[in-house]
Design a protein around this motif. Structure first.
Motif, PDB file in Angstrom:
ATOM      1  N   GLY A  84       1.766  41.459  53.797  1.00 29.93           N
ATOM      2  CA  GLY A  84       1.925  41.145  52.581  1.00 29.93           C
ATOM      3  C   GLY A  84       1.330  41.560  51.400  1.00 29.93           C
ATOM      4  O   GLY A  84       0.275  42.346  51.536  1.00 29.93           O
ATOM      5  N   ARG A  85       1.838  41.191  50.174  1.00 27.74           N
ATOM      6  CA  ARG A  85       1.042  41.849  48.815  1.00 27.74           C
ATOM      7  C   ARG A  85      -0.452  41.346  48.739  1.00 27.74           C
ATOM      8  O   ARG A  85      -0.953  41.984  47.705  1.00 27.74           O
ATOM      9  N   LEU A  86      -0.698  40.095  49.265  1.00 23.95           N
ATOM     10  CA  LEU A  86      -2.030  39.789  49.016  1.00 23.95           C
ATOM     11  C   LEU A  86      -3.120  40.451  49.900  1.00 23.95           C
ATOM     12  O   LEU A  86      -4.238  40.588  49.455  1.00 23.95           O
ATOM     13  N   THR A 106      16.315  34.661  48.521  1.00 22.47           N
ATOM     14  CA  THR A 106      16.749  33.498  48.142  1.00 22.47           C
ATOM     15  C   THR A 106      17.841  33.826  46.791  1.00 22.47           C
ATOM     16  O   THR A 106      18.741  33.156  46.561  1.00 22.47           O
ATOM     17  N   GLU A 107      17.381  34.727  46.076  1.00 26.96           N
ATOM     18  CA  GLU A 107      18.115  35.214  44.748  1.00 26.96           C
ATOM     19  C   GLU A 107      19.461  35.511  45.291  1.00 26.96           C
ATOM     20  O   GLU A 107      20.388  35.481  44.337  1.00 26.96           O
ATOM     21  N   GLY A 108      19.762  36.035  46.463  1.00 29.33           N
ATOM     22  CA  GLY A 108      21.083  36.303  46.720  1.00 29.33           C
ATOM     23  C   GLY A 108      21.950  35.116  47.112  1.00 29.33           C
ATOM     24  O   GLY A 108      23.314  35.440  47.207  1.00 29.33           O
ATOM     25  N   VAL A 113      15.352  28.323  43.160  1.00 28.29           N
ATOM     26  CA  VAL A 113      14.225  27.992  42.542  1.00 28.29           C
ATOM     27  C   VAL A 113      13.295  29.106  43.499  1.00 28.29           C
ATOM     28  O   VAL A 113      13.215  29.208  44.714  1.00 28.29           O
ATOM     29  N   ASP A 114      12.627  29.982  42.908  1.00 30.24           N
ATOM     30  CA  ASP A 114      12.060  31.119  43.539  1.00 30.24           C
ATOM     31  C   ASP A 114      10.703  31.622  42.715  1.00 30.24           C
ATOM     32  O   ASP A 114      10.684  31.355  41.339  1.00 30.24           O
ATOM     33  N   ILE A 115      10.045  32.542  43.291  1.00 29.98           N
ATOM     34  CA  ILE A 115       8.864  33.175  42.629  1.00 29.98           C
ATOM     35  C   ILE A 115       9.367  34.327  42.154  1.00 29.98           C
ATOM     36  O   ILE A 115      10.077  35.058  42.576  1.00 29.98           O
ATOM     37  N   THR A 116       8.856  34.795  40.855  1.00 34.80           N
ATOM     38  CA  THR A 116       9.135  36.036  40.249  1.00 34.80           C
ATOM     39  C   THR A 116       7.978  36.718  39.607  1.00 34.80           C
ATOM     40  O   THR A 116       6.947  35.933  39.165  1.00 34.80           O
ATOM     41  N   THR A 117       7.786  37.967  39.466  1.00 33.76           N
ATOM     42  CA  THR A 117       6.535  38.509  38.960  1.00 33.76           C
ATOM     43  C   THR A 117       7.477  39.603  37.790  1.00 33.76           C
ATOM     44  O   THR A 117       6.953  39.363  36.956  1.00 33.76           O
ATOM     45  N   THR A 118       8.078  40.642  38.169  1.00 30.43           N
ATOM     46  CA  THR A 118       8.485  41.387  37.063  1.00 30.43           C
ATOM     47  C   THR A 118       9.937  41.117  36.703  1.00 30.43           C
ATOM     48  O   THR A 118      10.422  41.405  35.794  1.00 30.43           O
ATOM     49  N   GLY A 119      10.595  40.157  37.176  1.00 31.50           N
ATOM     50  CA  GLY A 119      11.900  39.501  37.059  1.00 31.50           C
ATOM     51  C   GLY A 119      12.924  40.623  37.339  1.00 31.50           C
ATOM     52  O   GLY A 119      14.136  40.255  37.249  1.00 31.50           O
ATOM     53  N   ALA A 120      12.653  41.775  38.233  1.00 34.00           N
ATOM     54  CA  ALA A 120      13.592  42.486  38.516  1.00 34.00           C
ATOM     55  C   ALA A 120      14.712  42.009  39.291  1.00 34.00           C
ATOM     56  O   ALA A 120      15.915  42.275  39.549  1.00 34.00           O
ATOM     57  N   THR A 121      14.104  41.166  40.493  1.00 33.53           N
ATOM     58  CA  THR A 121      15.211  40.858  41.416  1.00 33.53           C
ATOM     59  C   THR A 121      16.046  39.553  40.904  1.00 33.53           C
ATOM     60  O   THR A 121      17.423  39.601  41.242  1.00 33.53           O
ATOM     61  N   LEU A 122      15.561  38.850  40.081  1.00 32.83           N
ATOM     62  CA  LEU A 122      16.400  37.767  39.293  1.00 32.83           C
ATOM     63  C   LEU A 122      17.474  38.607  38.531  1.00 32.83           C
ATOM     64  O   LEU A 122      18.643  38.544  38.621  1.00 32.83           O
TER      65      LEU A 122
HETATM   66  O1  LIG Z   1      10.394  39.385  40.084  1.00 36.74           O
HETATM   67  P1  LIG Z   1      10.119  40.489  41.192  1.00 36.74           P
HETATM   68  O2  LIG Z   1       9.065  41.369  40.533  1.00 36.74           O
HETATM   69  O3  LIG Z   1      11.415  41.281  41.518  1.00 36.74           O
HETATM   70  O4  LIG Z   1       9.529  39.797  42.447  1.00 36.74           O
HETATM   71  C1  LIG Z   1      10.257  38.612  43.151  1.00 36.74           C
HETATM   72  C2  LIG Z   1      10.569  38.857  44.436  1.00 36.74           C
HETATM   73  O5  LIG Z   1       9.566  39.395  45.153  1.00 36.74           O
HETATM   74  C3  LIG Z   1       9.299  38.276  46.199  1.00 36.74           C
HETATM   75  O6  LIG Z   1       9.948  38.691  47.458  1.00 36.74           O
HETATM   76  P2  LIG Z   1       9.429  39.408  48.596  1.00 36.74           P
HETATM   77  O7  LIG Z   1       9.463  40.853  48.322  1.00 36.74           O
HETATM   78  O8  LIG Z   1       8.029  39.150  49.074  1.00 36.74           O
HETATM   79  O9  LIG Z   1      10.375  39.530  49.859  1.00 36.74           O
HETATM   80  P3  LIG Z   1      10.714  37.992  50.792  1.00 36.74           P
HETATM   81  O10 LIG Z   1      11.313  37.111  49.826  1.00 36.74           O
HETATM   82  O11 LIG Z   1      10.851  38.213  52.042  1.00 36.74           O
HETATM   83  O12 LIG Z   1       9.078  37.034  50.582  1.00 36.74           O
HETATM   84  C4  LIG Z   1      10.189  37.159  45.877  1.00 36.74           C
HETATM   85  O13 LIG Z   1      10.622  36.230  47.012  1.00 36.74           O
HETATM   86  C5  LIG Z   1      11.182  37.534  45.108  1.00 36.74           C
HETATM   87  O14 LIG Z   1      12.328  37.632  45.861  1.00 36.74           O
END
Ligand SMILES: O=P(O)(O)OC[C@H]1O[C@H](OP(=O)(O)OP(=O)(O)O)[C@H](O)[C@@H]1O
Ligand SMILES: Nc1ncnc2c1ncn2[C@@H]1O[C@H](COP(=O)(O)OP(=O)(O)OP(=O)(O)O)[C@@H](O)[C@H]1O
Ligand SMILES: [Mg+2]
Length: 326
Positions: free
Chosen positions: A13-15, A165-167, A178-187
């Motif tokens: 993973g990313r860590l 989850t976002e799907g 409710v999920d984690i976001t960094t760049t917001g691209a997936t949302l």
């Molecule tokens: O805001 P962003 O930069 O778009 O990142 C957020 C996404 O990254 C993570 O997924 P990951 O790639 O780890 O896949 P996973 O859901 O299988 O853990 C997280 O669950 C989000 O879906």
């Protein structure tokens, strides 16, 4: 082996990459056992440490149970997994990577829904009009329950998600996430928006110690060695070493001059035989200090970065050992 300190590091993973770089900076070389599939290893040159390669969420559970003494993992996973964070672990230091935010996100099409209070109304309406509860897709079940209770949203149901989850809203398995976001691209790609007051937690990777693990003499010694190097690197990274050739007869009060510029004289105030003095100061203060030294008559002044700055104090280890005593 029972006296070994167990150090848990992300295996994927990313860590993973950042965690390895963090240990390398501190001069802690991880030696993985034979082959990439061996999930155990050692720290080169530090005895009494067993390295275990685990997923970030497994690291949180092992710190909670005391199966691991020290580990690197995301604060989001610590707060989600541990029922009593303060009683189970000590967050020793944030590591500056793995930054991500746990958020409440709803469909962009819900233009009238901007804050958690609006969500409460939506939930109530769904319940009375359609006889069903608002569905929230997440893997952060505990963080969600806590946050929704704090913000007064009660009429909802959690749909546990194991990924993508976002799907869920588009797939029809939940209304919001409710999920984690960094760049917001997936949302954005899933036409979701974060509620204005929907930030549950800003997380980053932390160095975490378990309060539940067995801390015998062997583990405490290994802890001092590991955290001593980490502290020495941290101290060195934010510090500059300033050397100056001072006039013998300068008559300046070095201790006062150092004090004015947040500097210290790690090797003492008296000038060496050739009038050379060594100071250390925060990076931000170095030019003020060099100017002051020149003004005080220094013939030559040089500034350098240092790799490690060891000291008698071991602040990270002390913090933990103090917690273990209480
Ligand atoms: O805001 P962003 O930069 O778009 O990142 C957020 C996404 O990254 C993570 O997924 P990951 O790639 O780890 O896949 P996973 O859901 O299988 O853990 C997280 O669950 C989000 O879906
Ligand atoms: N954009 C991001 N998305 C998800 N996690 C992130 C992100 N940035 C940093 N992290 C941190 O990394 C941790 C582990 O996430 P990562 O996705 O790397 O693990 P993983 O091995 O994929 O586990 P999982 O399969 O459960 O997602 C997260 O809990 C969080 O603390
Ligand atoms: Mg992931």
């Amino acid at each position: 082996m029972s006296e070994s300190l167990v150090l848990a590091v992300p295996s994927k993973g990313r860590l993973q990459e950042n965690a390895n770089a963090f240990f390398a900076r501190a001069g802690l070389k991880l030696a993985q056992g034979a082959g990439a599939r061996d999930y155990r290893g050692k720290l080169v040159g530090v005895s009494g440490v067993e390295v275990r390669y685990l997923s970030a969420s497994e690291i949180a559970s092992q710190l909670a149970s005391g199966a691991a003494h020290l580990g690197v993992t995301g604060e989001d996973l610590i707060r989600e997994t541990l029922p009593d964070v303060r009683g189970q672990v000590e967050l020793l230091t944030p590591l500056g990577f793995g930054n991500a935010t746990v958020v409440v996100a709803v469909p962009q099409a819900w233009i009238d829904v901007r804050v958690m209070a609006d969500l409460d109304e939506v939930a109530a309406t769904m319940r009375t009009r359609h006889g069903r509860r608002l569905r929230v897709a997440t893997k952060y079940v505990n963080l969600t329950r806590r946050f929704f209770a704090e913000t007064g949203v009660a009429d909802y149901r959690i749909v546990e998600s194991l990924g993508a989850t976002e799907g869920a809203p588009a797939a029809g398995s939940a209304e919001i996430v409710v999920d984690i976001t960094t760049t917001g691209a997936t949302l954005a790609a899933n036409a979701l928006k974060i509620l204005d007051d929907g930030i549950i937690l800003r997380s980053e990777a932390n160095l975490v110690a378990s309060l539940k693990a067995p801390w015998g003499e062997g583990q405490r010694n290994a802890l001092r060695a590991v955290l001593g190097r980490i502290s020495a690197e941290e101290r060195a990274r934010t510090t500059r070493e300033v050397r100056a050739a001072m006039p013998e007869s300068g008559g300046i009060d070095l201790a006062t001059l150092a004090g004015l510029h947040e500097a210290e004289l790690p090797y003492g105030a008296p000038a060496g035989p050739d009038g050379e003095i060594v100071l250390r100061c925060p990076e931000a203060a170095m030019f003020d200090l060099t100017d002051a030294l020149v003004a005080a008559g220094a013939r030559a002044v040089s500034v350098r970065r240092i790799d490690y700055a060891f000291a008698a104090e071991n602040p990270l280890a002390e913090r933990l050992l103090t917690r273990l005593r209480t």
